[in-house]
Write a protein that holds these residues in place. Structure first.
Motif, PDB file in Angstrom:
ATOM      1  N   LYS A   1       0.828  -1.193   0.000  1.00  0.00           N
ATOM      2  CA  LYS A   1       0.000   0.000   0.000  1.00  0.00           C
ATOM      3  C   LYS A   1       0.866   1.248   0.000  1.00  0.00           C
ATOM      4  O   LYS A   1       2.019   1.221   0.427  1.00  0.00           O
ATOM      5  CB  LYS A   1      -0.896   0.020   1.245  1.00  0.00           C
ATOM      6  N   ASP A   2       0.284   2.332  -0.492  1.00  0.00           N
ATOM      7  CA  ASP A   2       0.928   3.617  -0.323  1.00  0.00           C
ATOM      8  C   ASP A   2       1.034   3.903   1.168  1.00  0.00           C
ATOM      9  O   ASP A   2       0.168   3.543   1.946  1.00  0.00           O
ATOM     10  CB  ASP A   2       0.099   4.711  -1.015  1.00  0.00           C
ATOM     11  N   GLU A   3       2.120   4.572   1.564  1.00  0.00           N
ATOM     12  CA  GLU A   3       2.346   4.831   2.986  1.00  0.00           C
ATOM     13  C   GLU A   3       1.162   5.537   3.629  1.00  0.00           C
ATOM     14  O   GLU A   3       0.804   5.274   4.775  1.00  0.00           O
ATOM     15  CB  GLU A   3       3.606   5.679   3.161  1.00  0.00           C
ATOM     16  N   LEU A   4       0.515   6.439   2.894  1.00  0.00           N
ATOM     17  CA  LEU A   4      -0.605   7.178   3.450  1.00  0.00           C
ATOM     18  C   LEU A   4      -1.869   6.331   3.546  1.00  0.00           C
ATOM     19  O   LEU A   4      -2.839   6.728   4.181  1.00  0.00           O
ATOM     20  CB  LEU A   4      -0.886   8.424   2.604  1.00  0.00           C
ATOM     21  N   GLU A   5      -1.861   5.141   2.924  1.00  0.00           N
ATOM     22  CA  GLU A   5      -3.034   4.279   2.944  1.00  0.00           C
ATOM     23  C   GLU A   5      -2.834   3.057   3.832  1.00  0.00           C
ATOM     24  O   GLU A   5      -3.695   2.193   3.897  1.00  0.00           O
ATOM     25  CB  GLU A   5      -3.344   3.809   1.512  1.00  0.00           C
ATOM     26  N   ALA A   6      -1.705   3.010   4.529  1.00  0.00           N
ATOM     27  CA  ALA A   6      -1.362   1.797   5.282  1.00  0.00           C
ATOM     28  C   ALA A   6      -2.031   1.773   6.649  1.00  0.00           C
ATOM     29  O   ALA A   6      -1.405   1.521   7.673  1.00  0.00           O
ATOM     30  CB  ALA A   6       0.151   1.691   5.434  1.00  0.00           C
ATOM     31  N   ASP A   7      -3.328   2.048   6.655  1.00  0.00           N
ATOM     32  CA  ASP A   7      -4.131   1.963   7.883  1.00  0.00           C
ATOM     33  C   ASP A   7      -3.547   2.785   9.021  1.00  0.00           C
ATOM     34  O   ASP A   7      -3.549   2.377  10.181  1.00  0.00           O
ATOM     35  CB  ASP A   7      -4.281   0.497   8.327  1.00  0.00           C
ATOM     36  N   ILE A   8      -3.027   3.969   8.685  1.00  0.00           N
ATOM     37  CA  ILE A   8      -2.496   4.861   9.706  1.00  0.00           C
ATOM     38  C   ILE A   8      -3.298   6.157   9.681  1.00  0.00           C
ATOM     39  O   ILE A   8      -3.540   6.728   8.629  1.00  0.00           O
ATOM     40  CB  ILE A   8      -1.006   5.172   9.463  1.00  0.00           C
ATOM     41  N   GLU A   9      -3.708   6.589  10.855  1.00  0.00           N
ATOM     42  CA  GLU A   9      -4.434   7.841  10.950  1.00  0.00           C
ATOM     43  C   GLU A   9      -3.440   8.995  10.793  1.00  0.00           C
ATOM     44  O   GLU A   9      -2.524   9.154  11.596  1.00  0.00           O
ATOM     45  CB  GLU A   9      -5.129   7.933  12.316  1.00  0.00           C
ATOM     46  N   ILE A  10      -3.609   9.790   9.728  1.00  0.00           N
ATOM     47  CA  ILE A  10      -2.668  10.860   9.426  1.00  0.00           C
ATOM     48  C   ILE A  10      -3.209  12.192   9.930  1.00  0.00           C
ATOM     49  O   ILE A  10      -4.304  12.606   9.578  1.00  0.00           O
ATOM     50  CB  ILE A  10      -2.403  10.948   7.913  1.00  0.00           C
ATOM     51  N   GLN A  11      -2.443  12.840  10.792  1.00  0.00           N
ATOM     52  CA  GLN A  11      -2.766  14.203  11.215  1.00  0.00           C
ATOM     53  C   GLN A  11      -1.499  15.032  11.067  1.00  0.00           C
ATOM     54  O   GLN A  11      -0.396  14.593  11.425  1.00  0.00           O
ATOM     55  CB  GLN A  11      -3.255  14.231  12.666  1.00  0.00           C
ATOM     56  N   ASP A  12      -1.642  16.233  10.540  1.00  0.00           N
ATOM     57  CA  ASP A  12      -0.473  17.045  10.227  1.00  0.00           C
ATOM     58  C   ASP A  12      -0.606  18.416  10.881  1.00  0.00           C
ATOM     59  O   ASP A  12      -1.224  19.330  10.339  1.00  0.00           O
ATOM     60  CB  ASP A  12      -0.349  17.190   8.707  1.00  0.00           C
ATOM     61  N   PRO A  13      -0.017  18.586  12.074  1.00  0.00           N
ATOM     62  CA  PRO A  13      -0.147  19.874  12.765  1.00  0.00           C
ATOM     63  C   PRO A  13       0.471  21.026  11.996  1.00  0.00           C
ATOM     64  O   PRO A  13      -0.030  22.154  12.053  1.00  0.00           O
ATOM     65  CB  PRO A  13       0.575  19.635  14.095  1.00  0.00           C
ATOM     66  N   ALA A  14       1.549  20.778  11.258  1.00  0.00           N
ATOM     67  CA  ALA A  14       2.210  21.859  10.524  1.00  0.00           C
ATOM     68  C   ALA A  14       1.308  22.411   9.425  1.00  0.00           C
ATOM     69  O   ALA A  14       1.133  23.626   9.285  1.00  0.00           O
ATOM     70  CB  ALA A  14       3.529  21.357   9.939  1.00  0.00           C
ATOM     71  N   SER A  15       0.735  21.513   8.620  1.00  0.00           N
ATOM     72  CA  SER A  15      -0.144  21.962   7.532  1.00  0.00           C
ATOM     73  C   SER A  15      -1.365  22.687   8.079  1.00  0.00           C
ATOM     74  O   SER A  15      -1.790  23.720   7.537  1.00  0.00           O
ATOM     75  CB  SER A  15      -0.586  20.766   6.679  1.00  0.00           C
ATOM     76  N   ASP A  16      -1.923  22.147   9.163  1.00  0.00           N
ATOM     77  CA  ASP A  16      -3.094  22.793   9.760  1.00  0.00           C
ATOM     78  C   ASP A  16      -2.740  24.175  10.294  1.00  0.00           C
ATOM     79  O   ASP A  16      -3.512  25.132  10.155  1.00  0.00           O
ATOM     80  CB  ASP A  16      -3.646  21.924  10.894  1.00  0.00           C
ATOM     81  N   MET A  17      -1.567  24.298  10.896  1.00  0.00           N
ATOM     82  CA  MET A  17      -1.143  25.591  11.437  1.00  0.00           C
ATOM     83  C   MET A  17      -0.925  26.607  10.319  1.00  0.00           C
ATOM     84  O   MET A  17      -1.343  27.772  10.417  1.00  0.00           O
ATOM     85  CB  MET A  17       0.129  25.398  12.260  1.00  0.00           C
ATOM     86  N   ILE A  18      -0.271  26.172   9.235  1.00  0.00           N
ATOM     87  CA  ILE A  18      -0.043  27.077   8.101  1.00  0.00           C
ATOM     88  C   ILE A  18      -1.377  27.528   7.508  1.00  0.00           C
ATOM     89  O   ILE A  18      -1.557  28.702   7.152  1.00  0.00           O
ATOM     90  CB  ILE A  18       0.837  26.395   7.043  1.00  0.00           C
ATOM     91  N   SER A  19      -2.329  26.615   7.418  1.00  0.00           N
ATOM     92  CA  SER A  19      -3.658  26.964   6.896  1.00  0.00           C
ATOM     93  C   SER A  19      -4.334  28.011   7.779  1.00  0.00           C
ATOM     94  O   SER A  19      -4.982  28.946   7.267  1.00  0.00           O
ATOM     95  CB  SER A  19      -4.538  25.714   6.812  1.00  0.00           C
ATOM     96  N   LEU A  20      -4.176  27.876   9.092  1.00  0.00           N
ATOM     97  CA  LEU A  20      -4.755  28.859  10.019  1.00  0.00           C
ATOM     98  C   LEU A  20      -4.147  30.243   9.792  1.00  0.00           C
ATOM     99  O   LEU A  20      -4.860  31.250   9.767  1.00  0.00           O
ATOM    100  CB  LEU A  20      -4.530  28.412  11.464  1.00  0.00           C
ATOM    101  N   VAL A  21      -2.817  30.286   9.625  1.00  0.00           N
ATOM    102  CA  VAL A  21      -2.145  31.572   9.404  1.00  0.00           C
ATOM    103  C   VAL A  21      -2.590  32.179   8.077  1.00  0.00           C
ATOM    104  O   VAL A  21      -2.893  33.382   7.996  1.00  0.00           O
ATOM    105  CB  VAL A  21      -0.615  31.391   9.435  1.00  0.00           C
ATOM    106  N   MET A  22      -2.655  31.349   7.025  1.00  0.00           N
ATOM    107  CA  MET A  22      -3.065  31.856   5.717  1.00  0.00           C
ATOM    108  C   MET A  22      -4.512  32.335   5.718  1.00  0.00           C
ATOM    109  O   MET A  22      -4.903  33.170   4.894  1.00  0.00           O
ATOM    110  CB  MET A  22      -2.868  30.759   4.657  1.00  0.00           C
ATOM    111  N   ALA A  23      -5.305  31.824   6.654  1.00  0.00           N
ATOM    112  CA  ALA A  23      -6.712  32.237   6.756  1.00  0.00           C
ATOM    113  C   ALA A  23      -6.877  33.473   7.632  1.00  0.00           C
ATOM    114  O   ALA A  23      -8.008  33.926   7.860  1.00  0.00           O
ATOM    115  CB  ALA A  23      -7.550  31.092   7.314  1.00  0.00           C
ATOM    116  N   GLY A  24      -5.772  34.040   8.121  1.00  0.00           N
ATOM    117  CA  GLY A  24      -5.859  35.274   8.908  1.00  0.00           C
ATOM    118  C   GLY A  24      -5.528  35.109  10.372  1.00  0.00           C
ATOM    119  O   GLY A  24      -5.525  36.096  11.122  1.00  0.00           O
ATOM    120  N   GLY A  25      -5.241  33.882  10.813  1.00  0.00           N
ATOM    121  CA  GLY A  25      -4.876  33.674  12.210  1.00  0.00           C
ATOM    122  C   GLY A  25      -3.474  34.179  12.492  1.00  0.00           C
ATOM    123  O   GLY A  25      -2.694  34.460  11.569  1.00  0.00           O
TER     124      GLY A  25
END
Length: 438
Positions: free
Chosen positions: A313-337
């Motif tokens: 399987k692709d690494e992202l599909e190998a039954d692992i719950e993926i959470q990415d604090p960095a991407s989420d944080m960057i999205s918050l900043v780009m949204a005005g946070g």
């Protein structure tokens, strides 16, 4: 008389001038000599400076076992313990060990139509382009050119490569993400790097030497190529003035002969040298510190499988719950946070997948690195304007630093699961003793 006096005075003056010149010249020579010596000492640097990686230190040995361990033993004592091990001679029964000569592989009908990835330059440079050619063409060229093969194991060859018995467990098999075949005429040298996966590498021909650095030294090893997870250090002439952290680490060393396999733990730094006609296959699985490969969870211990029997399987599909604090944080900043350093620290501490992490000074330093990367005007407040023009250049660096925090958590979780597995093994041992007594 006057002439004699003048002559005498002139001789004295000349002598004084000569003495002065002599003293001045000696002092200059001494100063120049000192400067040259100091310069040479600077060039000499610490022990091992401008010499091959790890050459100035004694290297710690790697554990060696002479058979595959059961999945529970393997994960308890090596995977979750984050410790490499050599499985000596376990691959000698594989078809790949017995039959994979150049002529055999080149003459298979499927090899003519199988396109593989081939790298230039046996001393690895990940900036060099690769090229495609048929497997048959590669075998016709590789002994006379500075090329080597790094490619997915072709479908028609997978039946010849057994899945290591230490991985034959339903809990583990669903985490398999990739398998790669490496072939060279010897003399290849990898960069110093680490991998985002666990890895068992089996050598079917040739010899390998691997230098390891434990991931606990992560603050001492500079992986300045963030996207590929590797260092630009010259492994033949290590500049310890530029990479001083390498003077503070312990090196481990493993030597592999044909028929050996080795476990390379998740994130351990390593550098590989290959000799002679060299052929190896590795199997990667996603590092997920949630598996408990007990006999109950694994299924039949006598099952035998080849790579042809498993689904990668692709690494992202190998039954692992993926959470990415960095991407989420960057999205918050780009949204005005906006974030101050303390706000950013609190954000990571309370991020859902990181709440169980034991926060340390190292974690604080990582957050400070992330903040400095993003706070473009150094005003102590992180806002959209700081990153909007540099997002493409900093995103990989921010993600790299964020991943280190997640790696620390995975290591912690692995240690907890290791304790569970060791308790299971101890209980099993006690139960077995009781049965024998009865």
């Amino acid at each position: 008389m006057i002439k004699m006096l003048l002559l005498h005075t002139a001789i004295i003056n000349i002598s004084l001038i000569c003495i002065f010149i002599s003293i001045f010249t000696c002092e200059c020579c001494s100063q120049e000599s000192h400067e040259q010596t100091g310069s040479k000492n600077d060039l000499a640097g610490p022990a091992g400076h401008l010499k091959p990686l790890g050459s100035a230190k004694d290297k710690l040995p790697i554990d060696v076992v002479h058979q595959y361990l059961s999945p529970i033993d393997f994960f308890a004592n090596y995977v979750y313990a984050s410790k490499p091990v050599v499985f000596k001679g376990v691959a000698k029964t594989a078809n790949a060990f017995q039959y994979w000569t150049d002529n055999y592989l080149a003459d298979l009908p499927d090899s003519l139509s199988t396109i593989v990835d081939v790298e230039y330059n046996k001393k690895e440079n990940r900036l060099d382009p690769s090229m495609d050619m048929s497997l048959t063409e590669f075998f016709n060229r590789y002994k006379n050119e500075d090329i080597y093969l790094v490619t997915d194991v072709p479908t028609h060859l997978r039946k010849d490569v057994p899945v290591p018995k230490s991985l034959i467990c339903q809990e583990v098999l669903k985490k398999l993400v990739a398998t790669v075949m490496w072939i060279s005429n010897g003399g290849t040298k990898s960069v110093l790097h680490n991998d985002d996966v666990d890895n068992i590498n089996c050598l079917y021909s040739g010899k390998k030497e691997i230098i390891f650095i434990d991931y606990k030294y992560r603050e001492n090893v500079t992986l300045d190529k963030f996207l590929g997870g590797y260092s630009s250090v010259d492994i033949d002439e290590v500049d310890l003035l530029k990479y001083p952290g390498l003077t503070q680490v312990e090196f481990h060393y493993a030597e592999m002969s044909a028929g050996d396999c080795i476990f390379i733990p998740y994130k351990w730094f390593h550098q590989v040298n290959s000799y002679h006609r060299n052929l190896a296959v590795n199997l990667w699985w996603a590092h997920d510190a949630k598996m408990l490969p007990t006999p109950t969870n694994c299924g039949s211990p006598d099952l035998e499988m080849s790579l042809a029997d498993v689904t990668l399987k692709d690494e992202l599909e190998a039954d692992i719950e993926i959470q990415d604090p960095a991407s989420d944080m960057i999205s918050l900043v780009m949204a005005g946070g906006q974030f101050s350093l303390s706000n950013l620290t609190e954000y990571f501490k309370t991020y859902p997948s990181l709440t169980s992490l034991t926060w340390t000074d190292e974690c604080d330093r990582i957050i400070e690195n992330i903040f400095r990367l993003m706070d473009n005007n150094n005003d102590g407040v992180l806002v959209k304007e700081d990153i909007i023009d540099q997002i493409e250049t900093i995103e990989d660096k921010v993600e790299f630093n964020s991943n280190v925090i997640q790696d620390i958590l995975l290591m912690e979780n692995g240690q907890k699961l290791r304790e569970e597995l060791l308790q299971y093994l101890e209980k099993e041992k006690i139960d077995q003793t009781k049965k024998e007594e009865l």
